[in-house]
Design an enzyme around this catalytic site. Structure first.
Site, PDB file in Angstrom:
ATOM      1  N   ASN A  12       0.943  -1.192  -0.028  1.00  0.00           N
ATOM      2  CA  ASN A  12       0.021   0.093   0.054  1.00  0.00           C
ATOM      3  C   ASN A  12       0.774   1.297  -0.094  1.00  0.00           C
ATOM      4  O   ASN A  12       1.407   1.560   0.795  1.00  0.00           O
ATOM      5  CB  ASN A  12      -0.991   0.009   1.121  1.00  0.00           C
ATOM      6  CG  ASN A  12      -1.793   1.296   1.374  1.00  0.00           C
ATOM      7  OD1 ASN A  12      -1.748   2.219   0.431  1.00  0.00           O
ATOM      8  ND2 ASN A  12      -2.378   1.638   2.569  1.00  0.00           N
ATOM      9  N   LYS A  14       0.128   4.326   0.019  1.00  0.00           N
ATOM     10  CA  LYS A  14      -0.583   5.536   0.825  1.00  0.00           C
ATOM     11  C   LYS A  14      -0.642   6.581   0.047  1.00  0.00           C
ATOM     12  O   LYS A  14      -0.445   6.534  -1.343  1.00  0.00           O
ATOM     13  CB  LYS A  14      -0.076   5.742   2.035  1.00  0.00           C
ATOM     14  CG  LYS A  14      -0.113   4.173   2.889  1.00  0.00           C
ATOM     15  CD  LYS A  14       0.126   4.445   4.511  1.00  0.00           C
ATOM     16  CE  LYS A  14       0.070   3.002   5.136  1.00  0.00           C
ATOM     17  NZ  LYS A  14       0.303   3.017   6.785  1.00  0.00           N
ATOM     18  N   HIS A  98      -9.458   0.474   5.449  1.00  0.00           N
ATOM     19  CA  HIS A  98      -8.116   0.822   6.005  1.00  0.00           C
ATOM     20  C   HIS A  98      -8.264   1.429   7.490  1.00  0.00           C
ATOM     21  O   HIS A  98      -9.235   2.299   7.513  1.00  0.00           O
ATOM     22  CB  HIS A  98      -7.164   1.321   5.214  1.00  0.00           C
ATOM     23  CG  HIS A  98      -5.712   1.457   5.572  1.00  0.00           C
ATOM     24  ND1 HIS A  98      -5.161   2.076   6.619  1.00  0.00           N
ATOM     25  CD2 HIS A  98      -4.704   0.656   5.134  1.00  0.00           C
ATOM     26  CE1 HIS A  98      -3.993   1.825   6.833  1.00  0.00           C
ATOM     27  NE2 HIS A  98      -3.605   0.878   5.860  1.00  0.00           N
ATOM     28  N   GLU A 100      -6.748   3.814   8.772  1.00  0.00           N
ATOM     29  CA  GLU A 100      -6.731   5.187   8.461  1.00  0.00           C
ATOM     30  C   GLU A 100      -7.947   5.877   7.783  1.00  0.00           C
ATOM     31  O   GLU A 100      -8.354   6.876   8.105  1.00  0.00           O
ATOM     32  CB  GLU A 100      -5.283   5.519   7.500  1.00  0.00           C
ATOM     33  CG  GLU A 100      -4.100   5.246   8.179  1.00  0.00           C
ATOM     34  CD  GLU A 100      -2.762   5.131   7.018  1.00  0.00           C
ATOM     35  OE1 GLU A 100      -1.831   4.851   7.788  1.00  0.00           O
ATOM     36  OE2 GLU A 100      -2.833   5.325   5.894  1.00  0.00           O
ATOM     37  N   GLU A 170      -4.670  -5.825  10.408  1.00  0.00           N
ATOM     38  CA  GLU A 170      -3.771  -4.796  10.524  1.00  0.00           C
ATOM     39  C   GLU A 170      -3.840  -4.125  11.861  1.00  0.00           C
ATOM     40  O   GLU A 170      -4.638  -3.121  11.894  1.00  0.00           O
ATOM     41  CB  GLU A 170      -3.872  -3.800   9.288  1.00  0.00           C
ATOM     42  CG  GLU A 170      -3.638  -4.266   7.823  1.00  0.00           C
ATOM     43  CD  GLU A 170      -3.428  -3.245   6.827  1.00  0.00           C
ATOM     44  OE1 GLU A 170      -4.140  -2.419   6.785  1.00  0.00           O
ATOM     45  OE2 GLU A 170      -2.316  -3.526   6.389  1.00  0.00           O
ATOM     46  N   GLY A 176       2.839   1.973  10.721  1.00  0.00           N
ATOM     47  CA  GLY A 176       3.630   3.174  10.653  1.00  0.00           C
ATOM     48  C   GLY A 176       4.207   3.620  11.775  1.00  0.00           C
ATOM     49  O   GLY A 176       4.987   4.558  11.923  1.00  0.00           O
ATOM     50  N   SER A 215       3.810  -2.162   9.555  1.00  0.00           N
ATOM     51  CA  SER A 215       5.116  -1.831   9.853  1.00  0.00           C
ATOM     52  C   SER A 215       5.930  -3.026   9.416  1.00  0.00           C
ATOM     53  O   SER A 215       7.150  -3.487   9.856  1.00  0.00           O
ATOM     54  CB  SER A 215       5.675  -1.700  11.388  1.00  0.00           C
ATOM     55  OG  SER A 215       4.975  -0.551  11.820  1.00  0.00           O
TER      56      SER A 215
END
Length: 222
Positions: A12, A14, A98, A100, A170, A176, A215
Site C-alpha cells: 500500500n 498510501k 483501512h 486510516e 492490521e 507506521g 510496519s
C-alpha cells in the site's frame, strides 16, 4: 484437511509517489519478481497513478489495486471514485476499511460493508482491513473489535461473497509506528478470523486468504 491458499504480497503506497518515483519503484518490483514465485503480487497506488502503474506493469504478474472506493455507483459525490471507474482503469483489487480511512475519514462498519459489496459486485477483489487499537489490545478486546468489524460485512453480504476477497489483519498500533506484531500475535488473530468465518461457512473459511499488515518491511517480512 489442509487447503493450499496461494500467498499474496501487497504493498500500500498510501499518499506517496510521483511519476518518476513510480517508474523507479515499479522497475525494482519487476526486477525482484523472481523472489515471489507462487505468490500473487499487488500494488495499491494513489488513484491518479493507477493508469501509469497499470501500464508499467503490463506483461508482468503485478496486479494494481486502489486504496479506497465509494460505495455509490455514480452521482453527486464530489471527489469520490466508483468501482466502475477503477475497473475501467485496470484495477483488480481495492483496499476497503483501512484503519486510516476509519480513523481519519470516519468510515463506519456499515459503510465499509457497502463498499465491500460494491467491490464484489463489480467483480473486483476487496482487501478488507480489520484490526484493533493499542488501547483495545491492552484492554483485552481485540477479538471483540475484530469480530464486530468482520460481522458488519458478513451479515449483509454473507460468507460466500467473501470467498473471493481477502481479509487483512492490521493492528492499528503497528501501522507506521515501527512496532510489529509478533508472528504469534498475528497468528492468534488470524486463527480467530478463520474460526469466526467458519461458523458461517467452513469451506469459505478454509480457503480465505488472510494477510498481516503493520510496519512490514524487507527486514522483517519473512
Amino acid at each position: 484437511m489442509t487447503h493450499s491458499r496461494r500467498k499474496l504480497v501487497a504493498g500500500n503506497w498510501k499518499m506517496n509517489g510521483s511519476l518518476s518515483a513510480n517508474r523507479e519503484l515499479m522497475g525494482g518490483i519487476k526486477a525482484g519478481l523472481g523472489e515471489f514465485k507462487g505468490a500473487d503480487v499487488v500494488v495499491c497506488v494513489p488513484s491518479v497513478y493507477i493508469p501509469q502503474v497499470v501500464e508499467l506493469g503490463t506483461g508482468t504478474a503485478i496486479a494494481v489495486g486502489a486504496q479506497t472506493v465509494s460505495e455509490h455507483a455514480s452521482g453527486a459525490y464530489t471527489g469520490e471514485l466508483s468501482v466502475g471507474m477503477l475497473k475501467e482503469l485496470g484495477c483488480t483489487y481495492v483496499i476497503v476499511g483501512h484503519s486510516e480511512r476509519r480513523a481519519l475519514f470516519g468510515e463506519t462498519n456499515s459503510q465499509i460493508a457497502a463498499k465491500c459489496a460494491a467491490v464484489l459486485g463489480a467483480g473486483l477483489l476487496p482487501v478488507l482491513c480489520v484490526g484493533e487499537t493499542l488501547a483495545e489490545r491492552e484492554s483485552g478486546t481485540t477479538e471483540a473489535v475484530v469480530a464486530a468489524q468482520l460481522d458488519a460485512v458478513l451479515d449483509p453480504i454473507g460468507a460466500a461473497a467473501l470467498a473471493r476477497g481477502i481479509v487483512a489483519y492490521e493492528p492499528v498500533w503497528a501501522i507506521g509506528t515501527g512496532k510489529t506484531a509478533t508472528p504469534e500475535q498475528a497468528q492468534a488473530v488470524h486463527a480467530f478470523i478463520r474460526t469466526r468465518v467458519s461458523t458461517r461457512d467452513a469451506g469459505v473459511a478454509a480457503q480465505l486468504r488472510i494477510l498481516y499488515g503493520g510496519s512490514v518491511k524487507a527486514g522483517n517480512a519473512r
